[in-house]
Design an enzyme around this catalytic site. Sequence first.
Site, PDB file in Angstrom:
ATOM      1  CG  ASP A   1      -2.174  -0.807   1.017  1.00 63.87           C
ATOM      2  OD1 ASP A   1      -2.294  -1.432  -0.050  1.00 63.87           O
ATOM      3  OD2 ASP A   1      -3.026  -0.844   1.922  1.00 63.87           O
TER       4      ASP A   1
ATOM      5  CG  ASP B   1       2.776  -7.231  10.369  1.00 64.34           C
ATOM      6  OD1 ASP B   1       1.874  -7.562   9.576  1.00 64.34           O
ATOM      7  OD2 ASP B   1       2.549  -6.722  11.483  1.00 64.34           O
TER       8      ASP B   1
ATOM      9  CG  ASP C   1       8.809  -5.930  11.531  1.00 70.25           C
ATOM     10  OD1 ASP C   1       7.633  -6.075  11.155  1.00 70.25           O
ATOM     11  OD2 ASP C   1       9.122  -5.868  12.730  1.00 70.25           O
TER      12      ASP C   1
ATOM     13  CG  ASP D   1      -4.452  -8.183  15.352  1.00 69.56           C
ATOM     14  OD1 ASP D   1      -5.325  -7.463  15.895  1.00 69.56           O
ATOM     15  OD2 ASP D   1      -3.230  -7.980  15.473  1.00 69.56           O
TER      16      ASP D   1
END
Length: 815
Positions: free
Chosen positions: A112, A171, A173, A265
Amino acid sequence: MKMMRAAWQAVRCKVLVPTLQLAVYVCVAMSLMLFVERLYMALVVTGLWLFRRRRRRIIRKDTDDDLEANAHPMVLVQIPMFNEKQVYRLSIGAACGLTWPSEKLLIQVLDDSTDSAIREMVERECMRWAGKGVNIRYENRRNRSGYKAGAMREGLEKPYARECEFVAVLDADFQPDADFLVRTVRVLVGDPSVALVQARWRFVNADECLLTRMQEMSLDYHFSVEQEVGWAWHGFFGFNGTAGVWRVSAVEDAGGWKERTTVEDMDLSVRATLRGRWRFVYAGDVCVRNELPSTLRAYRYQQHRWSCGPANLFRKMFRDVLLSRVTPWPKKLHLLYSFFFLRKLVAHLLTFGFYCLVIPSCVLLQGVWLPKYVALYVPALITLLNAACTPRSWHLIVFWILFENVMSMHRSKATLVGLLEATRANEWVVTEKLGNTTTDAAVMHVSNKPKTRSSGRGFHVAEMPALARAGPHAAVVSYRHRRVAEEILKIGKGKVTARAFTYGELSEATGGFRAESVLGEGGFGPVYRGRLSLNGKEVDAAVKQLDRNGMQGTREFLVEVLMLSLLEHPNLVTLLGYCTDAEHRMLVYEYMPRGSLEDHLLDLPPGAAALDWTTRMRIAQGAARGLEHLHDAARPPVIFRDFKASNILLDASFQARLSDFGLARVGPVGDKTHVSTRVMGTYGYCAPEYALTGKLTTCSDVYSFGVVFLEMVTGRRAIDMSRPADQQNLVQWAAPRFKDKKRFAEMADPLLHGAYPTKGLYQALAIAAMCLQEDASMRPAISDVVTALEYLTLAGATSDAAPRPQNPPHHPDAT
């Protein structure tokens, strides 16, 4: 005055004291509730451990034979990201390196990003992996509708993703080990009622600063106690938003991803639980590497989201949970009272309201009864229970208490914003990720036994007792908050000989940084040629300027200044000075008239003469000596981590000088065999064990040296996408030729036109092959490589005898 005093006494006795006393009673009740909850969870975890139920070993780290018997299911790996310039390569590379049949694995990068340059870099990275045969798709949305939840929902709706039975969320990282899917999907395949398998987070930068150490203490308790108890005792825990694998049918059954809160989540976890047919599994022995926020600004935004979101979700889901007909009452009680009310509301409001407001007010306002056991003993016991999961940080417990009290104000504010659904209730700010672990340059010290091989002197850095007492990373705790120049002087203890230049001096030396002065550009930024006055002499210099939007930053700048100042050797580039004026970050080197090895080996202009065999061997010998100085003369050793042709500079006589120390790391100390760190470097040069596990050793540099040495022998790039598919990876191309002596001549650089000693070629290939062994323990030490190269340079042998490696090297797809 008497009237005012009487009025004050009346207000104090009739209004303030009763109000404050009521607040004390409320806080006492909440403190006892929180204490009982913490004690209860501690007893449950202790019981699970005593009866060996804490890890029932349903997630085993072994082979996937049971999956092979039932055929591997189709798995989708979603990697949502937003302007993740520093870490996008890491997460994509780790996902592409997962052990799973390629035809059953689909990787979906949900980008995004609003920065067009970053979008282009991420897409190019996806195309590079696609060119290697990885089934990877790049998806970009320009509107960011629904943020992360919207991206993942739209990703699941793609036609090519509909065949996937499971979806792993990572995610940007997060870097899972290669066996992540093997160890998690097995559980989902074995039990159709399992909706989610959640792994534990492992923090690669926990030692970076005091801030990350504090976060580690809090999150260790969450993963070791809260998640464990929720899974084993109540059958529910919140999905952590990443490092988990969902059953796609469970996601759809729960209503899919929703963006109504900032904790999509947790929202999905609660809705799936209320369906009454799904259960969750917490795989606490499966760890996924990730990065903690290392700046207070990033941490505050993260905590606002983590505090506001659950409170807002509690507001929205309270009625649904209470009226659910399929959810048993014990689980409802756990959800509403323990999970939401105590942990997400009371814990934040009590910490700020009681410890930061009520207790200080009781001290100032006499006449309020405050139980000592609540003010002292209960908080102390709660603190000890929280800290029990991180024994290595017990000595920091006072700092942790202060830190939690300070953050409680921000968390309480966010909690109230979520409960009242105020303006910032749906504010979503992506946590800043730096993509680096800590700088270890500050812990280097003098070797008591100087090495006889090193042609330069050993470290001239004195022992630094203050840093030794404070810990290996204390020196860089506050580099973001102090002038970098002050940090350099503090860490260097007066041993930094490089001169501090002003921006004006360097601007004048380079002619205003005009384009005609540019020598080249790397991950740090552009490099300019300039002329400076040093010690009364005019000298040519190379000025490297930090690009604020580049791949490296202040941390790398600090590392390079310290490394090159504290590590002096004829085969390391000389640092003349640096500039830290305002926001400017510049490094000033001795000018290398011959440029880099890459310029003479891999980027030859038409008609330019190629390096002859002897010069190549001398350059290789000099580069190896530079590495030897880092590995053997330093205590602890320094691992270069980014050894490649473009980082080997050449002086007028073609002597090699290693440069660009921004990614260097201090090696293992004491009984440790490696250092665990985020995978960084250049694709094609990273050692396979480092690329797959993040475990860094000096053997990693030896592998990188082997790649560069093979480039010098063959004249080929480590990775060359312009060649046919079977020749794009140099190490893979060379592997079968290492086995056949008759094909050795094929590997010589055609630009040499046969002008090389046959035996010398054979011996050079044997050195390269040994450095490229897949098993790190089979690689030679760099000092042995130097010895072999010295012999190779001096011998000039013509014998046809060629030593051959016993095990040809193998290079994995993932780096």
